[in-house]
Structures are given as structure tokens and as C-alpha cells.
Scaffold this motif. Structure first.
Motif, PDB file in Angstrom:
ATOM      1  N   TRP A 198      -3.140   2.224  -8.964  1.00  0.00           N
ATOM      2  CA  TRP A 198      -3.029   3.187  -7.866  1.00  0.00           C
ATOM      3  C   TRP A 198      -1.639   3.811  -7.922  1.00  0.00           C
ATOM      4  N   GLY A 221      -9.149  -8.047   0.884  1.00  0.00           N
ATOM      5  CA  GLY A 221      -8.753  -6.684   0.501  1.00  0.00           C
ATOM      6  C   GLY A 221      -7.267  -6.461   0.458  1.00  0.00           C
ATOM      7  N   ARG A 275     -11.202   1.653  -9.395  1.00  0.00           N
ATOM      8  CA  ARG A 275     -10.491   1.275  -8.178  1.00  0.00           C
ATOM      9  C   ARG A 275     -11.350   1.534  -6.939  1.00  0.00           C
ATOM     10  N   TRP A 276     -11.991   2.693  -6.941  1.00  0.00           N
ATOM     11  CA  TRP A 276     -12.842   3.064  -5.808  1.00  0.00           C
ATOM     12  C   TRP A 276     -13.967   2.052  -5.623  1.00  0.00           C
ATOM     13  N   ASN A 328       0.853  -1.193   0.000  1.00  0.00           N
ATOM     14  CA  ASN A 328       0.000   0.000   0.000  1.00  0.00           C
ATOM     15  C   ASN A 328       0.891   1.247   0.000  1.00  0.00           C
ATOM     16  N   THR A 360     -12.734  -1.287  -4.487  1.00  0.00           N
ATOM     17  CA  THR A 360     -12.376  -1.196  -3.072  1.00  0.00           C
ATOM     18  C   THR A 360     -13.603  -1.426  -2.209  1.00  0.00           C
ATOM     19  N   LEU A 411      -5.762  -2.708   0.739  1.00  0.00           N
ATOM     20  CA  LEU A 411      -6.224  -1.681  -0.193  1.00  0.00           C
ATOM     21  C   LEU A 411      -7.036  -0.607   0.530  1.00  0.00           C
ATOM     22  N   ALA A 412      -8.077  -0.997   1.242  1.00  0.00           N
ATOM     23  CA  ALA A 412      -8.956  -0.047   1.935  1.00  0.00           C
ATOM     24  C   ALA A 412      -8.406   0.221   3.329  1.00  0.00           C
ATOM     25  N   VAL A 463      -6.310  -7.064  -6.172  1.00  0.00           N
ATOM     26  CA  VAL A 463      -6.880  -7.151  -4.832  1.00  0.00           C
ATOM     27  C   VAL A 463      -7.084  -8.622  -4.499  1.00  0.00           C
TER      28      VAL A 463
END
Length: 378
Positions: free
Chosen positions: A363, A374, A271-272, A116, A275, A229-230, A370
Motif C-alpha cells: 500500500w 484487520g 490488497r483489495w 495506516n 482487505t 487496513l479497512a 494484515v
């Protein structure tokens, strides 16, 4: 009736449900603004941590709003980059010259800690933070002068482990960024307010995470989220798992949307949405009902432009316009023009359908996948 007409009726009915949801969101938006944090009894020392990557549109303006805080306590700013040649370095140095009395440091840590990139940056910055309250905030966030006062008031109760903030979007780079700003303001924000009001969502946003250093230590520090990721959502979950509350005050900060092209917009939106799918699969699938206009439009086409389907389509348009008006009035900022909203809704619905399948995301120019839970895979 043909198969297409039957399907059209079903999709139209789903669109009607979406219209009712939209009206409910408009109603809840007015109530959200009445969520107050009270007045802070003390003004603890705060370290604001800003991980940076590139000279994003409006970066200087967004960062400077943090220097202009009306706050009585000591405030330290820690900015972090992972490359000395990062264009954001010049922006920070200029701000330090314009605010010579501010306690601001810039950290460059090239070593990578996990997959990340934002958490890796924060891990490199952590040693420079010297205060007991940390405010983590993404680089593209702008705030009002009373931002820190409101945060500290919300963080003050002993059972509160973190404070996070909802956000509106504003276009900082042309048409593509306008699409993002409208999605943030009239889709994402509306869904957040509705989910929180009904107790169906427990979010935590990278726009702001105010957290005591002791609580961060309790949840394992930044390193616990180095491959997630989140990360913002995971931090909120970890805080709650320790028995603390995560509070969302009744105001919104501003997210500067910097997508310069439709390709940038597409990658960011995908991506959003992917996620969200990783952290809440059922909720993501269920969010199909929030696309009132695209559903009503598709139902109208499939049903053959019947009176019922056309009436449902008109109702969806009116409901979306009402929600836009309510959000603009409540938060004092517009994400974009009304005429563009149906276009944006249809485009985002298409990306929503794509997000239901696949795990690839882009990103900060890195191509990642992913994994389970996550986790980010390089």
C-alpha cells in the motif's frame, strides 16, 4: 465417470449458481438507482477532506470536480500530504490558482500516526477542518455537480450518522487500469448492490464518508482507526455501533483507476481482496459464486466439453453481458469493452484464489501485513 468429470459437473453446477446470481444482480441494479435521498432542507457548512499521495493519473480532473459543486452553503477544502516534495502539491496549488475564491488549504504533516497511511494523513489534516460536517473522499474520486446536495439530503435525518457512496471505475492509465475499472464496475459494484439489497452487506467506502464532526468524535476520532487496513469499513461499523444508520444513496461516484502496469494492477487487486477477507471472511469465501464465467469455463474443461457444461458456459457469458449492459445503462458510464470482460473475470478469479491465503499487502509502496482483526503491521 472419472474424478475429473465428477469434479467438472460440480464446478459447472457452481457456475450455474453464479449465473443465477449474476442475473439477480442485474435485476437489483435497476432498483438501486431508485434509492433517493430526497431534497435537503438546509445546506450546512461542509469541509471536504482529501488525503493525497503522489500525482495520480487524472488527479487534477478528479479534484476539480469538487470545486465545481452546485451547493449553496459554505464549502472548505482541506488537502493533505505527508511530504512537501509530493507531486500532488503542485496539482493542488494549480487548482487553487484556477479557483481563487475557493476556501482551500493544503496541510503537510510529515509525522506518522499509526500504520495506516491514509488515516495518518487525515489525522494531520484534522486541525485545519473548520466546519461541523466532514466529507472524507479518496484522491481518485470524481463527482457530479449535485454531489454535495445529495449527500447533505441523505445525512439530514437525526438517526443518520454517515453517508457513503458506491462507485464505478474508469480507466485513467491504459490497459492495466482498464482491468481495474472493469473489476470495480462489473464485479465489486454488482456485489455491493446485491449484498445491500438483500441485507447481507453493510459497507462503508473510502470513495465518500460524509459524517458529522460530533459523530466522528463519538467513535473516537481518526486515531481510533490508525492501525486498521479497512479503515472505511471500520468507520461505518463504529458509527452503527453508536446507534446511527449509514446510508448509501442511489447514485455512484467515479473512481479513477491509475494502475500503470499489470504488476500495479495485481498488487492493488490482491490488497483489495485480502482487505475484504479480513473484514468478512465468510462473505469472501462465499463470493466464489460471483465468478460465473470462470467457474463455468473450468467446469467445461474438467467435464470434457459436454452439452450441459457448454450450455452453462454460454448462459454465463450471456448473463455477464446482461449485467454489464444494465450497469452501464443505470450509471451512465462504461468500465470497459464487452470482449475484455471474460478475460478480466478469469484473471480476477485467479487472484481471488490467491487472496484466500497469505496476509502480505502493498500500500503506497509500503510492504505490510494484515494482523488479527484487520490490523496493519509494518
Amino acid at each position: 465417470m472419472t474424478t475429473a468429470e465428477v469434479l467438472g459437473v460440480g464446478v459447472t453446477l457452481l457456475g450455474v449458481c453464479g449465473t443465477l446470481y449474476t442475473l439477480l444482480a442485474a435485476y437489483f441494479t435497476g432498483g438501486f438507482a431508485r434509492r433517493t435521498a430526497g431534497t435537503a432542507a438546509s445546506f450546512p457548512s461542509v469541509t471536504v477532506m482529501k488525503p493525497l499521495h503522489g500525482a495520480e493519473p487524472a488527479l487534477a480532473w478528479s479534484l476539480e470536480t469538487f470545486f465545481l459543486q452546485d451547493y449553496r452553503g459554505p464549502v472548505q477544502f482541506v488537502f493533505g500530504v505527508q511530504d512537501k516534495a509530493d507531486p500532488a502539491v503542485a496539482v493542488v496549488e494549480d487548482l487553487r490558482k484556477r479557483h481563487p475564491h475557493a476556501d482551500a488549504v493544503l496541510v503537510c504533516e510529515a509525522r506518522r500516526h499509526g500504520s495506516n497511511p491514509k488515516i495518518s494523513n487525515l489525522m494531520g489534516m484534522a486541525a485545519a477542518a473548520k466546519h461541523d460536517v466532514l466529507v472524507l473522499s479518496d484522491s481518485d474520486i470524481a463527482v457530479a455537480p449535485d454531489y454535495l446536495r445529495k449527500l447533505m439530503a441523505a445525512l439530514e435525518p437525526a438517526d443518520v450518522g454517515a453517508v457513503t457512496c458506491a462507485y464505478t471505475g474508469w480507466a485513467a492509465a491504459g490497459f492495466a487500469s482498464r482491468l481495474t475499472a472493469m473489476g470495480v464496475t462489473y464485479q465489486f459494484l454488482a456485489n455491493v448492490i446485491t449484498g445491500v439489497t438483500l441485507g447481507l452487506a453493510r459497507p462503508c467506502f473510502g470513495s465518500t464518508i460524509a459524517i458529522k464532526a460530533s459523530v466522528l468524535t463519538e467513535i473516537g476520532g481518526f486515531q481510533a482507526f490508525a492501525a486498521v487496513l479497512a479503515d472505511d469499513y471500520a468507520i461505518g461499523d463504529a458509527v452503527r455501533a453508536k446507534g446511527y444508520r449509514v446510508v448509501i444513496p442511489g447514485f455512484a461516484v467515479r473512481h479513477a483507476c491509475g494502475e500503470a502496469s499489470l504488476g500495479d494492477w495485481f498488487r492493488h487487486e490482491l490488497r483489495w481482496m485480502r482487505t475484504i477477507r479480513t473484514v468478512d471472511p465468510a462473505g469472501h469465501w462465499g463470493s466464489v459464486v460471483t465468478y460465473a464465467f470462470p467457474l463455468a469455463l473450468l467446469g467445461t474443461i474438467l467435464a470434457g466439453f459436454t452439452v450441459f457444461s457448454l450450455a452453462a458456459l454460454a448462459a454465463a457469458v450471456v448473463a455477464r453481458a446482461l449485467l454489464k449492459w444494465q450497469i452501464d445503462r443505470t450509471f451512465g458510464a462504461s468500465g470497459g469493452p464487452l470482449w475484455l470482460l471474460p478475460v478480466r473475470d478469469v484473471l480476477s478469479f485467479g487472484i481471488f484464489l490467491m487472496s484466500l491465503f497469505g496476509r502480505a499487502v502493498v500500500w503506497q509502496d509500503e510492504h505490510l501485513r494484515v494482523g488479527g482483526g484487520g490490523a496493519l503491521i509494518g
